[in-house]
Design a protein around this motif. Structure first.
Motif, short mmCIF file in Angstrom:
data_model
loop_
_atom_site.label_atom_id
_atom_site.label_comp_id
_atom_site.label_asym_id
_atom_site.label_seq_id
_atom_site.Cartn_x
_atom_site.Cartn_y
_atom_site.Cartn_z
N THR A 15 0.84 -1.20 0.00
CA THR A 15 0.00 0.00 0.00
C THR A 15 0.88 1.25 0.00
OG1 THR A 15 -1.67 -1.25 1.25
CG2 THR A 15 -1.98 1.12 1.11
N ALA A 16 2.01 1.21 0.69
CA ALA A 16 2.94 2.33 0.70
C ALA A 16 3.47 2.60 -0.71
CB ALA A 16 4.10 2.05 1.64
N GLU A 17 3.75 1.54 -1.46
CA GLU A 17 4.23 1.73 -2.82
C GLU A 17 3.17 2.41 -3.69
OE1 GLU A 17 6.46 -0.75 -6.40
OE2 GLU A 17 5.60 -1.86 -4.72
N MET A 18 1.92 2.02 -3.51
CA MET A 18 0.82 2.69 -4.22
C MET A 18 0.78 4.17 -3.85
SD MET A 18 -2.33 -0.01 -3.92
CE MET A 18 -3.40 0.92 -5.01
N ALA A 23 1.39 9.92 -5.17
CA ALA A 23 2.11 11.18 -4.93
C ALA A 23 2.73 11.71 -6.22
CB ALA A 23 3.17 10.98 -3.86
N ARG A 24 3.28 10.81 -7.04
CA ARG A 24 3.86 11.25 -8.32
C ARG A 24 2.78 11.86 -9.22
NH1 ARG A 24 6.74 6.06 -8.00
NH2 ARG A 24 8.79 6.52 -7.16
N GLY A 25 1.60 11.27 -9.19
CA GLY A 25 0.49 11.83 -9.97
C GLY A 25 0.07 13.19 -9.46
N GLU A 33 1.22 19.74 -4.17
CA GLU A 33 2.21 19.10 -3.30
C GLU A 33 1.57 17.89 -2.64
OE1 GLU A 33 4.74 20.32 0.72
OE2 GLU A 33 2.91 21.42 0.21
N ALA A 34 2.29 16.76 -2.65
CA ALA A 34 1.81 15.54 -1.98
C ALA A 34 2.46 15.44 -0.61
CB ALA A 34 2.16 14.32 -2.81
N CYS A 179 -2.73 4.58 -10.38
CA CYS A 179 -2.39 5.35 -9.17
C CYS A 179 -2.03 6.78 -9.54
CB CYS A 179 -1.23 4.68 -8.42
SG CYS A 179 -1.69 3.21 -7.49
N ARG A 180 -1.19 6.92 -10.56
CA ARG A 180 -0.76 8.26 -10.96
C ARG A 180 -1.93 9.07 -11.52
NH1 ARG A 180 4.74 5.97 -13.70
NH2 ARG A 180 5.84 5.62 -11.75
#
Length: 198
Positions: A15-18, A23-25, A33-34, A179-180
C-alpha cells in the motif's frame, strides 16, 4: 500550493508503494504538493504508545494534517473486506474535524491492496468512503476514460486504485498508471474546488 494528503497504513509495503505512485500523480500537477503520512500500529491488548516519528517510512499523521489539506487520498490493505484497524482507529478519532466541518467540500478518494483476487478490494474501497462522506468530502474515483482501467488484469477499480499482490509480485504497469492518474485527478479537482472557494 494545493496540498494533497496521502494518508495510508501499510504492513508489508504494498500500500505504501501505491501511495508513492499516487504522490507522483499529484505532483505532476503544477502547484500541487503531496504529503505522505501513515498511522501507527495498534495493540489488541492495550493502547500502544508509539514514538512520535517512526523508524522508517512516512511520518505519523496528525489531525492538523487533515485539517490543512486541500484533498485526501486514503489507503489501506484489505483486511477481510474492510480497511485495516490502525487506519480505522485514526479515522475514528477525527470527531472534532467532523464537528467543525474542516473537511467538508474537499475532494477525497480511496485506494487499497490485497493478496488475493477475490479478497474484498471493492468492499474495502466502498467502506472507506463512508467516513469521508460523513465528513462532507467530495468523493472521487477513476473514470473508464482511463483506458488502463479497461485493460488491467490485476488491480484497478472505478472506486479507486487497487493492487493485487500475489506472492509479493511487482506492481503492474496498469496499477502504477492508475495510481498516478488518480493522484493527478485529485490534485486537479482540489485546485478547482479551492479556486471556487476564494
Amino acid at each position: 500550493m494545493t496540498r494533497i494528503l496521502i494518508l495510508y497504513y501499510s504492513r508489508h509495503g504494498t500500500t505504501a508503494e501505491m501511495a508513492h505512485h499516487i504522490a507522483r500523480g499529484v505532483e505532476a500537477q503544477a502547484g500541487a504538493e503531496a504529503l505522505l503520512r501513515t498511522v501507527p500500529e495498534i495493540s489488541p491488548v492495550c493502547e500502544k504508545t508509539a514514538p512520535s516519528i517512526p523508524d522508517q517510512g512516512a511520518v505519523y499523521a496528525t489531525l492538523d494534517d487533515l485539517k490543512l489539506c486541500d484533498g485526501l487520498a486514503l489507503g489501506s490493505p484489505t483486511h477481510f473486506g474492510n480497511m485495516a484497524a490502525p487506519l480505522k482507529y485514526f479515522i475514528d478519532g477525527t470527531t472534532e474535524l467532523w464537528f467543525s466541518g474542516a473537511l467538508s467540500g474537499k475532494p477525497a478518494g480511496v485506494f487499497t491492496s490485497t493478496g488475493s483476487m477475490h479478497g474484498g478490494q471493492e468492499s474495502t474501497l466502498l467502506s472507506m468512503m463512508l467516513p469521508l462522506m460523513h465528513h462532507g468530502m467530495v468523493i472521487l474515483g477513476l473514470p473508464y476514460s482511463e483506458r488502463h482501467l479497461r485493460e488491467t488484469t490485476s488491480g484497478g477499480t472505478p472506486y479507486g486504485p487497487s493492487r493485487l499482490s500475489l506472492n509479493n509480485d511487482a506492481i503492474s504497469e496498469e496499477e502504477k498508471t492508475l495510481c498516478r492518474a488518480f493522484g493527478l485527478r485529485l490534485a486537479k479537482t482540489a485546485e478547482a474546488l479551492k479556486a471556487g472557494r476564494r
